[in-house]
Motif scaffolding. Structure first.
Motif, mmCIF file in Angstrom:
data_model
loop_
_atom_site.group_PDB
_atom_site.id
_atom_site.type_symbol
_atom_site.label_atom_id
_atom_site.label_comp_id
_atom_site.label_asym_id
_atom_site.label_seq_id
_atom_site.Cartn_x
_atom_site.Cartn_y
_atom_site.Cartn_z
ATOM 1 N N ILE A 41 -1.092 -47.683 19.692
ATOM 2 C CA ILE A 41 -1.329 -48.983 19.061
ATOM 3 C C ILE A 41 -2.810 -49.342 19.134
ATOM 4 C CG2 ILE A 41 -0.878 -51.462 19.250
ATOM 5 C CD1 ILE A 41 1.962 -50.676 20.248
ATOM 6 N N ALA A 42 -3.406 -49.202 20.313
ATOM 7 C CA ALA A 42 -4.807 -49.586 20.499
ATOM 8 C C ALA A 42 -5.765 -48.585 19.861
ATOM 9 C CB ALA A 42 -5.121 -49.725 21.984
ATOM 10 N N GLY A 43 -5.319 -47.335 19.726
ATOM 11 C CA GLY A 43 -6.190 -46.311 19.174
ATOM 12 C C GLY A 43 -7.089 -45.720 20.252
ATOM 13 N N SER A 44 -7.679 -44.595 19.941
ATOM 14 C CA SER A 44 -8.486 -43.893 20.932
ATOM 15 C C SER A 44 -9.712 -44.690 21.364
ATOM 16 C CB SER A 44 -8.923 -42.534 20.383
ATOM 17 O OG SER A 44 -9.701 -42.722 19.220
ATOM 18 N N GLU A 45 -10.176 -45.583 20.505
ATOM 19 C CA GLU A 45 -11.362 -46.378 20.819
ATOM 20 C C GLU A 45 -11.115 -47.375 21.948
ATOM 21 O OE1 GLU A 45 -14.646 -49.128 18.463
ATOM 22 O OE2 GLU A 45 -12.853 -48.445 17.429
ATOM 23 N N PHE A 46 -9.877 -47.903 22.042
ATOM 24 C CA PHE A 46 -9.605 -48.952 23.016
ATOM 25 C C PHE A 46 -8.506 -48.620 24.023
ATOM 26 C CE2 PHE A 46 -11.239 -51.223 19.246
ATOM 27 C CZ PHE A 46 -12.388 -51.747 19.815
ATOM 28 N N ALA A 47 -7.892 -47.467 23.925
ATOM 29 C CA ALA A 47 -6.767 -47.135 24.803
ATOM 30 C C ALA A 47 -7.166 -47.095 26.272
ATOM 31 C CB ALA A 47 -6.156 -45.798 24.391
ATOM 32 N N ASP A 48 -8.370 -46.610 26.559
ATOM 33 C CA ASP A 48 -8.784 -46.460 27.955
ATOM 34 C C ASP A 48 -9.342 -47.734 28.573
ATOM 35 O OD1 ASP A 48 -11.048 -46.413 26.334
ATOM 36 O OD2 ASP A 48 -12.172 -45.130 27.712
ATOM 37 N N CYS A 49 -9.671 -48.738 27.774
ATOM 38 C CA CYS A 49 -10.312 -49.943 28.317
ATOM 39 C C CYS A 49 -9.480 -51.203 28.113
ATOM 40 C CB CYS A 49 -11.701 -50.116 27.706
ATOM 41 S SG CYS A 49 -11.674 -50.484 25.934
ATOM 42 N N THR A 50 -8.268 -51.083 27.572
ATOM 43 C CA THR A 50 -7.434 -52.259 27.336
ATOM 44 C C THR A 50 -6.027 -52.048 27.887
ATOM 45 O OG1 THR A 50 -6.703 -51.455 25.176
ATOM 46 C CG2 THR A 50 -8.643 -52.885 25.207
#
Length: 168
Positions: A41-50
């Motif tokens: 859902i968050a995508g690779s851009e935000f998966a690790d920081c959200t």
């Protein structure tokens, strides 16, 4: 929701989800399915920081009066690390549409971003155990020629941590 009995083995994740989902739904308004699918859902851009924290559902006046009313979308609270929250705020519309696509109906109307650490902190270990036997003698030999007491103590701590670590 009663689950029909199946023959054979039941996965532990199914049992855990059946136990955890009601608690998450009541306390945070989210499910383990949303948490498990957050990376997509968050995508690779935000998966690790959200991380999704909760969904705040609005209270309806008709609900308090005992009448049935239409569904009103909730507010998804997302924890985000540091400066990435600014970039996430620009993607709110995309996140809302992805979450709604995941649920299959307009569950979320907006996103609220809360800045906080998301990644799991590494477990802190206690001080290393003192060396014994041959390892202790070897470390003493290595630091014996060092005259500076502070440097010698630092190297002794380092040597104890390295030599005392179990081999893999």
């Amino acid at each position: 929701m009663a689950r029909t009995a199946r023959r054979g083995i039941v996965q532990i994740s199914e049992v855990a989800n059946d136990l955890i989902d009601p608690v998450l739904a009541k306390r945070a308004g989210i499910s383990t399915m949303l948490l498990g699918s957050w990376e997509e859902i968050a995508g690779s851009e935000f998966a690790d920081c959200t991380r999704p924290e909760r969904i705040a559902w609005p209270r309806r006046a008709s609900e308090m009066a005992g009448e049935g009313g239409g569904h009103q979308p909730g507010v998804l609270v997302i924890a985000c690390e540091g400066a990435r929250a600014l970039f996430l705020s620009h993607q709110q519309g995309e996140i809302v549409s992805r979450v709604n696509g995941f649920f299959g109906f307009p569950a979320i109307g907006q996103v609220r971003i809360v800045q906080k650490p998301v990644s799991a902190q590494p477990a802190r270990r206690g001080p290393p155990r003192p060396l014994k036997g041959e390892a202790a003698r070897h470390l003493d030999d290595l630091v014996s020629g060092i005259e500076d007491d502070a440097l010698k103590a630092a190297l002794r701590r380092l040597g104890t941590a390295v030599l005392g670590r179990p081999r893999r």
